[in-house]
Design an enzyme around this catalytic site. Structure first.
Site, PDB file in Angstrom:
ATOM      1  N   CYS A  46       0.982  -2.894  12.406  1.00  0.00           N
ATOM      2  CA  CYS A  46       0.522  -4.216  12.001  1.00  0.00           C
ATOM      3  C   CYS A  46      -0.551  -4.684  12.988  1.00  0.00           C
ATOM      4  CB  CYS A  46       1.706  -5.183  11.995  1.00  0.00           C
ATOM      5  SG  CYS A  46       1.227  -6.904  11.768  1.00  0.00           S
ATOM      6  N   ASP A  53       4.347  -0.104  10.756  1.00  0.00           N
ATOM      7  CA  ASP A  53       4.491  -0.193   9.303  1.00  0.00           C
ATOM      8  C   ASP A  53       4.715   1.240   8.828  1.00  0.00           C
ATOM      9  OD1 ASP A  53       4.137  -2.911   8.769  1.00  0.00           O
ATOM     10  OD2 ASP A  53       1.953  -2.728   8.790  1.00  0.00           O
ATOM     11  N   VAL A  68      -7.430  18.926  -1.929  1.00  0.00           N
ATOM     12  CA  VAL A  68      -7.347  18.713  -0.488  1.00  0.00           C
ATOM     13  C   VAL A  68      -6.418  19.764   0.121  1.00  0.00           C
ATOM     14  CG1 VAL A  68      -5.450  17.020  -0.557  1.00  0.00           C
ATOM     15  CG2 VAL A  68      -7.099  16.955   1.319  1.00  0.00           C
ATOM     16  N   GLU A  69      -6.790  20.268   1.271  1.00  0.00           N
ATOM     17  CA  GLU A  69      -5.959  21.226   2.010  1.00  0.00           C
ATOM     18  C   GLU A  69      -4.859  20.411   2.695  1.00  0.00           C
ATOM     19  OE1 GLU A  69      -4.192  23.557   4.818  1.00  0.00           O
ATOM     20  OE2 GLU A  69      -5.539  21.993   5.539  1.00  0.00           O
ATOM     21  N   LEU A  70      -3.590  20.780   2.478  1.00  0.00           N
ATOM     22  CA  LEU A  70      -2.470  19.928   2.866  1.00  0.00           C
ATOM     23  C   LEU A  70      -2.273  19.771   4.369  1.00  0.00           C
ATOM     24  CD1 LEU A  70       0.150  20.800   0.110  1.00  0.00           C
ATOM     25  CD2 LEU A  70      -1.393  18.835   0.273  1.00  0.00           C
ATOM     26  N   GLN A  87      -1.723  -3.351   5.420  1.00  0.00           N
ATOM     27  CA  GLN A  87      -1.195  -2.409   4.438  1.00  0.00           C
ATOM     28  C   GLN A  87      -2.167  -2.185   3.281  1.00  0.00           C
ATOM     29  OE1 GLN A  87       2.578  -4.268   3.570  1.00  0.00           O
ATOM     30  NE2 GLN A  87       3.558  -3.336   5.342  1.00  0.00           N
ATOM     31  N   GLU A  88      -2.723  -3.241   2.774  1.00  0.00           N
ATOM     32  CA  GLU A  88      -3.665  -3.122   1.652  1.00  0.00           C
ATOM     33  C   GLU A  88      -4.916  -2.347   2.068  1.00  0.00           C
ATOM     34  OE1 GLU A  88      -1.132  -6.763   1.326  1.00  0.00           O
ATOM     35  OE2 GLU A  88      -2.403  -5.940   2.911  1.00  0.00           O
TER      36      GLU A  88
END
Length: 130
Positions: A46, A53, A68-70, A87-88
């Site tokens: 936060c 968070d 995407v390569e993990l 968060q947003e």
């Protein structure tokens, strides 16, 4: 801006998120294949208090020519760990970075955060043609 009560913890700025860690794999999606990745190991902090968070990230997309390569995705998520970000904004940042990297046909990013202060928070962004 109001001040947090009690102790606050220091945190890093959004500039330290390492989108350069993300790598791709070529993928010719002839059959409009759907991809979904999920992890409940996402964390940032936060930007008000520095408290963690923690949330679940769900990435859904229809690839165009790349996936995407993990391992690189996991490293990218770890780069958020000490970053102060709302968060947003975290959802938007993940979406923007992955959409720019992959140029998918369709993508949706959802973050489901653990309850904080008695409030459940889920954020989602979607773009493209399913």
């Amino acid at each position: 801006m109001p001040q947090a009560e009690g102790k606050t913890f220091s945190f890093l700025s959004e500039d330290t998120i390492e989108s350069s860690l993300l790598e791709t794999i070529n993928f010719e999606n002839k059959d409009k294949e759907f991809v979904k990745y999920e992890t409940d190991e996402f964390s940032a902090v936060c930007p008000f208090s520095g408290l963690p968070d923690i949330g679940r990230v769900v990435i859904e997309y229809i690839p165009n020519k790349k996936i995407v390569e993990l391992k690189s995705l996991k490293y990218y998520f770890v780069s958020f760990r000490n970053v102060g970000i709302y968060q947003e904004k975290a959802t938007q940042r993940i979406f923007d970075d992955l959409f720019a990297l992959l140029d998918p046909v369709w993508m949706k990013i959802t973050l489901i955060y653990k309850t904080r202060g008695g409030i459940d928070a889920t954020t989602a962004i979607e773009k493209g043609e399913k």
